[in-house]
Write a protein that holds these residues in place. Structure first.
Motif, PDB file in Angstrom:
ATOM      1  N   ASP A 153       3.479  -9.442   4.193  1.00 47.85           N
ATOM      2  CA  ASP A 153       3.143  -9.744   2.800  1.00 47.85           C
ATOM      3  C   ASP A 153       1.820 -10.499   2.776  1.00 47.85           C
ATOM      4  OD1 ASP A 153       3.009 -10.435   0.149  1.00 47.85           O
ATOM      5  OD2 ASP A 153       5.097 -11.090   0.005  1.00 47.85           O
ATOM      6  N   VAL A 170       1.018  -1.139   5.562  1.00 51.33           N
ATOM      7  CA  VAL A 170       2.172  -1.993   5.293  1.00 51.33           C
ATOM      8  C   VAL A 170       1.995  -3.365   5.939  1.00 51.33           C
ATOM      9  CG1 VAL A 170       4.633  -2.280   5.836  1.00 51.33           C
ATOM     10  CG2 VAL A 170       3.808  -0.139   4.880  1.00 51.33           C
ATOM     11  N   SER A 183       1.547   0.506  -5.756  1.00 46.90           N
ATOM     12  CA  SER A 183       2.640  -0.414  -5.412  1.00 46.90           C
ATOM     13  C   SER A 183       3.912   0.355  -5.089  1.00 46.90           C
ATOM     14  CB  SER A 183       2.881  -1.395  -6.565  1.00 46.90           C
ATOM     15  OG  SER A 183       3.251  -0.700  -7.738  1.00 46.90           O
ATOM     16  N   ASP A 184       4.151   1.460  -5.830  1.00 49.70           N
ATOM     17  CA  ASP A 184       5.320   2.290  -5.541  1.00 49.70           C
ATOM     18  C   ASP A 184       5.195   2.915  -4.160  1.00 49.70           C
ATOM     19  OD1 ASP A 184       7.714   3.684  -5.902  1.00 49.70           O
ATOM     20  OD2 ASP A 184       6.674   5.407  -6.762  1.00 49.70           O
ATOM     21  N   SER A 229       5.906   0.299  -1.539  1.00 50.90           N
ATOM     22  CA  SER A 229       7.349   0.038  -1.483  1.00 50.90           C
ATOM     23  C   SER A 229       8.071   1.135  -0.714  1.00 50.90           C
ATOM     24  CB  SER A 229       7.905  -0.071  -2.908  1.00 50.90           C
ATOM     25  OG  SER A 229       9.300  -0.242  -2.877  1.00 50.90           O
ATOM     26  N   ARG A 230       7.700   2.390  -0.970  1.00 53.15           N
ATOM     27  CA  ARG A 230       8.343   3.508  -0.272  1.00 53.15           C
ATOM     28  C   ARG A 230       8.021   3.483   1.219  1.00 53.15           C
ATOM     29  NH1 ARG A 230       9.634   8.212  -3.740  1.00 53.15           N
ATOM     30  NH2 ARG A 230       9.446   7.555  -5.918  1.00 53.15           N
ATOM     31  N   ARG A 240       7.270   0.790   3.034  1.00 49.83           N
ATOM     32  CA  ARG A 240       8.000  -0.309   3.668  1.00 49.83           C
ATOM     33  C   ARG A 240       9.449   0.102   3.927  1.00 49.83           C
ATOM     34  NH1 ARG A 240       5.185  -3.759  -0.235  1.00 49.83           N
ATOM     35  NH2 ARG A 240       3.525  -4.869   0.855  1.00 49.83           N
ATOM     36  N   THR A 241      10.045   0.773   2.934  1.00 45.35           N
ATOM     37  CA  THR A 241      11.426   1.232   3.112  1.00 45.35           C
ATOM     38  C   THR A 241      11.521   2.257   4.235  1.00 45.35           C
ATOM     39  OG1 THR A 241      11.876   0.848   0.774  1.00 45.35           O
ATOM     40  CG2 THR A 241      13.383   2.312   1.959  1.00 45.35           C
TER      41      THR A 241
END
Length: 789
Positions: free
Chosen positions: A541, A741, A777-778, A781-782, A784-785
């Motif tokens: 982060d 990431v 941002s989406d 997030s994807r 990172r997942t």
């Protein structure tokens, strides 16, 4: 508002379904005796008692029988012999005239009146106010009244749906009741408020008559709950309506009685504080109780005693302030004592100041004060911490002859010997010595003022030497034993969070960090900021890392470098490289290396800092400097398995960065790190090697290894996830995704992969389309997942 059994009985009586009854209703004032008789008065032939009852009465109702005279009791005795007339007698438990006792003996049963439960309070309020009140108001009434019916009825007219506190008018309604209380009853009620109402010996010295009778009279008023306590509403009435001089006189007399008897004074002192009682006797209670209290309460008690003009032990007061976390006031008081006190009091004040300074990060000055005051073992720990090894050995030698060999002295001396041994090169034996010192202190360390605990020192040494599994239980035992009181509880919690962070449990670390609270001492704040930086870095982060960096720099500026702050310093070294602010941080890092050089560069304390600085140089793209740290780690490899594992991983990192990825070597190095507690570092080494190899099979194998070392599921699950990601992204896109990431910029990624920043941008656009992301941002997030980051 009757309970169900009483309601059925009354219905049977009023309906004439029972024969002539012989019942007593004995309850304190306010329990509804008169209301019950009003209900029974609706029965045919029911009549209130008066002189010369009518001949046709079939049910005689007697209220306030405890106030009747002998003639009344003689007449009622005749009624009790008449089987044609029912008799119900209501009275308070006290007073109990002989005639009433004889009359009650002729009756055959009793109606019990009890406090309201929550539902009956709700129904009573609805009946009294004509509306259903919110649950919050019902709960307020139940708490304030204890369910005593009379108190509920007194409070009901003053309530509104938005009532949150007791209105002043409700208190004023008690004035008549309070004014007509007997003096001894008032004294007992005040004693109950002060927490000593059940002490017959104290009450005997307080009231004019027999203590037992006075206590019964107080219970009969209805101002005491079933448990013998004063409900808050009644307590407020007594506090507001009993004249202050009368209340202070009773509390002062109680204080004199308590002091003469001795024993535990804490509860009573707390009640005096709550009542705002001053005066000489109360002040003496405060001063005596302060010696029995926990530090936070002791501070208040010392202050109350001093405000009332009572002599206070200023050394003990300063110690309580320090233990409660009020370090500034403790330092001011101790410093004044250093200038004015003499002998043992001056030495004790020096110890308070030394402990406070250690928590404020001034370890050098703390060690000097401990040395001056003759506390050699504590001085030795501080002197090692600031690099004065020769002075530390001398101080510890002198400590062997200082004072009796108590458990406390033995624990501190053992901890000092362990810290010295860790610098001299005996790592495993040193840790064992400090751990045993921590266990020795547990039975006697409760609320002892210390600059640091053996448990904290042991945890630090364990974290520096790959024995993190020892740190958390060691800290948990110290916390359970309240070693060092609240002052060290936060330190123990933060170090436990640090251990969780190192083994890769960011959730636990973050939770422990949030529980640390504020304000923190400078030393605790340094570790708290270090935890925030470390969790942000491990969570990739970068935004959080940038937000926290200025706090990190401020923490370093405020806290001088010492041996026991190297863990956060190492985190800050990596963060400084990540945010591009190494120049400002460099002088502080230089101080750390100078300190370690003074101590002979002990492997137990240098290995983790070299490891952190290795990664800082890798991030800053200074391969030569990174090689220097790798070489230093290799030189430490013979110090033990932990040092060997870190040295092997450092060498492996350098090969990986050069594009030389041997999956077998990488996995062995990563598993070695995992075995010594560096779980996140282990997973990261395997993951970074995976994105730098051109061998697809090796990449998937290393990703599988990384996920397993991070503790995520079975071997089949990471393989399946890697296959799924690999099917949707190309190898280059997977490399770009991992670096994005981790927080690298497009330029940094391009330099790392030898492509342009524009090409990185094109890769990001293609990944967004392939994964169906709606925004950047989406997409992040994807990713990172997908990558489990």
């Amino acid at each position: 508002m009757l309970d169900e059994p009483t309601r059925r009985l009354c219905a049977s009586i009023t309906a004439g379904e029972t024969g002539p009854v012989r019942l007593a209703v004995i309850a304190p004032g306010g329990y509804g005796k008169s209301a019950l008789l009003d209900l029974l008065a609706t029965a045919e032939g029911a009549e209130r008692h008066r002189r010369g009852r009518s001949a046709g009465a079939r049910l005689l109702l007697v209220d306030d029988a405890h106030l009747l005279g002998d003639d009344d009791f003689a007449e009622l005795a005749e009624v009790a012999l008449d089987d044609r007339v029912g008799l119900v007698v209501a009275a308070r438990p006290r007073p109990r005239p002989a005639g009433l006792t004889a009359l009650l003996g002729r009756l055959r049963g009793q109606i019990a009146l009890r406090p309201f439960d929550r539902e009956r309070v709700r129904r009573c309020l609805a009946a009294a106010t004509g509306a259903a009140l919110p649950d919050a108001v019902v709960d307020l009434v139940l708490h304030q009244t204890g369910g005593i019916p009379g108190l509920v009825h007194r409070l009901a007219p003053h309530l509104r749906p938005d009532t949150a506190t007791v209105p002043a008018g409700a208190i004023e309604d008690f004035r008549f009741d309070v004014d007509r209380l007997a003096p001894d009853t008032v004294r007992v009620l005040i004693a109950v408020q002060a927490g000593v109402g059940g002490d017959a010996e104290l009450l005997a010295g307080l009231v004019s008559g027999p203590a037992g009778e006075a206590a019964e009279e107080a219970r009969a008023t209805g101002l005491l709950g079933p448990d013998g306590s004063v409900p808050p509403l009644a307590a407020a009435a007594l506090r507001e309506l009993v004249p202050a001089d009368q209340r202070d006189s009773v509390l002062g007399a109680l204080a004199d009685l308590q002091l003469r008897r001795g024993g535990a004074l804490l509860d009573f002192a707390g009640a005096l504080l709550a009542a705002g009682t001053s005066g000489g006797s109360a002040a003496a209670v405060y001063a005596a109780a302060a010696e029995q209290a926990d530090p936070a309460l002791a501070v208040r008690l010392h202050e109350a005693a001093a405000d009332a003009g009572h002599p206070v032990d200023e050394v003990r007061r300063a110690e309580a302030e320090a233990l409660s976390g009020a370090l500034d006031s403790a330092l001011r008081r101790a410093d004044a004592l250093l200038a004015t006190a003499g002998g043992e009091r001056r030495a004790a004040a020096a110890g308070v100041a030394a402990a406070a300074l250690a928590h404020r990060g001034q370890l050098a000055r703390s060690a000097e004060l401990y040395q001056w005051s003759g506390q050699g073992a504590l001085a030795a720990i501080g002197l090692v911490g600031v690099g004065r090894l020769t002075d530390a050995r001398a101080a510890l030698d002198r400590a062997a002859t200082d004072g009796p060999p108590t458990l406390l002295a033995g624990a501190v001396s053992s901890a000092a010997r362990g810290i010295l041994a860790s610098v001299d090169g005996s790592g495993p034996a040193a840790l064992s010595t400090v751990v045993r010192a921590a266990e020795m202190l547990e039975p006697v360390g409760h609320d002892v003022l210390l600059p640091d605990s053996p448990a904290a020192l042991g945890a630090l040494l364990a974290l520096h030497t790959g024995a993190g599994a020892l740190a958390e239980p060691l800290l948990e035992r110290a916390t359970a034993a309240r070693v060092g009181g609240a002052l060290l509880a936060t330190r123990h919690r933060l170090l436990g969070a640090w251990s969780a962070m190192v083994r890769g449990d960011g959730t636990e670390a973050t939770a422990a960090l949030s529980e640390a609270g504020t304000p923190l001492s400078p030393r605790d704040w340094l570790f708290a900021v270090g935890l925030a930086v470390g969790t942000a870095r491990r969570g990739s982060d970068l935004a959080a890392l940038r937000r926290t960096w200025e706090q990190a720099y401020e923490a370093v500026v405020r806290h001088p470098v010492d041996l026991f702050t190297l863990l956060p310093l190492g985190e800050f070294a990596v963060a400084a490289a990540r945010v591009g602010d190494r120049e400002r941080f460099a002088p502080h890092l230089d101080q750390a290396w100078d300190l370690l050089h003074q101590l002979g560069d002990p492997p137990a304390w240098t290995t983790m800092l070299h490891w952190s600085c290795l990664h800082a140089e890798i991030i800053a793209e200074h391969p030569a400097a990174a090689d220097d740290h790798a070489a230093a780690l290799a030189a430490n490899a013979t110090a033990g398995p932990f040092h060997a594992a870190v040295a092997s991983a450092a060498s492996c990192w350098r090969h990986v960065l050069d594009g030389e990825v041997d999956p077998v070597t990488v996995e062995a190095a990563a598993r070695g790190l995992h075995a010594v507690g560096l779980c996140w570092d282990a997973a990261r080494l395997a993951g970074q090697a995976a994105i730098r190899t051109s061998d697809r099979k090796a990449m998937l194998s290393l990703l599988d290894c990384a996920r397993m070392l991070q503790g995520q599921g079975t071997a089949g699950q990471p393989q399946e996830e890697a296959d799924r990601v690999g099917a949707r992204l190309s190898e280059r896109e997977l490399q770009v995704a991992t670096l994005v990431v981790e927080g690298l910029t497009y330029k940094q990624i391009g330099d790392r992969l030898f492509i342009s920043a524009k090409t990185v941008e094109h890769h990001m656009a293609r990944m967004r389309a392939r994964l169906g992301a709606t925004s950047r941002s989406d997409l992040l997030s994807r990713l990172r997942t997908a990558l489990d980051r």
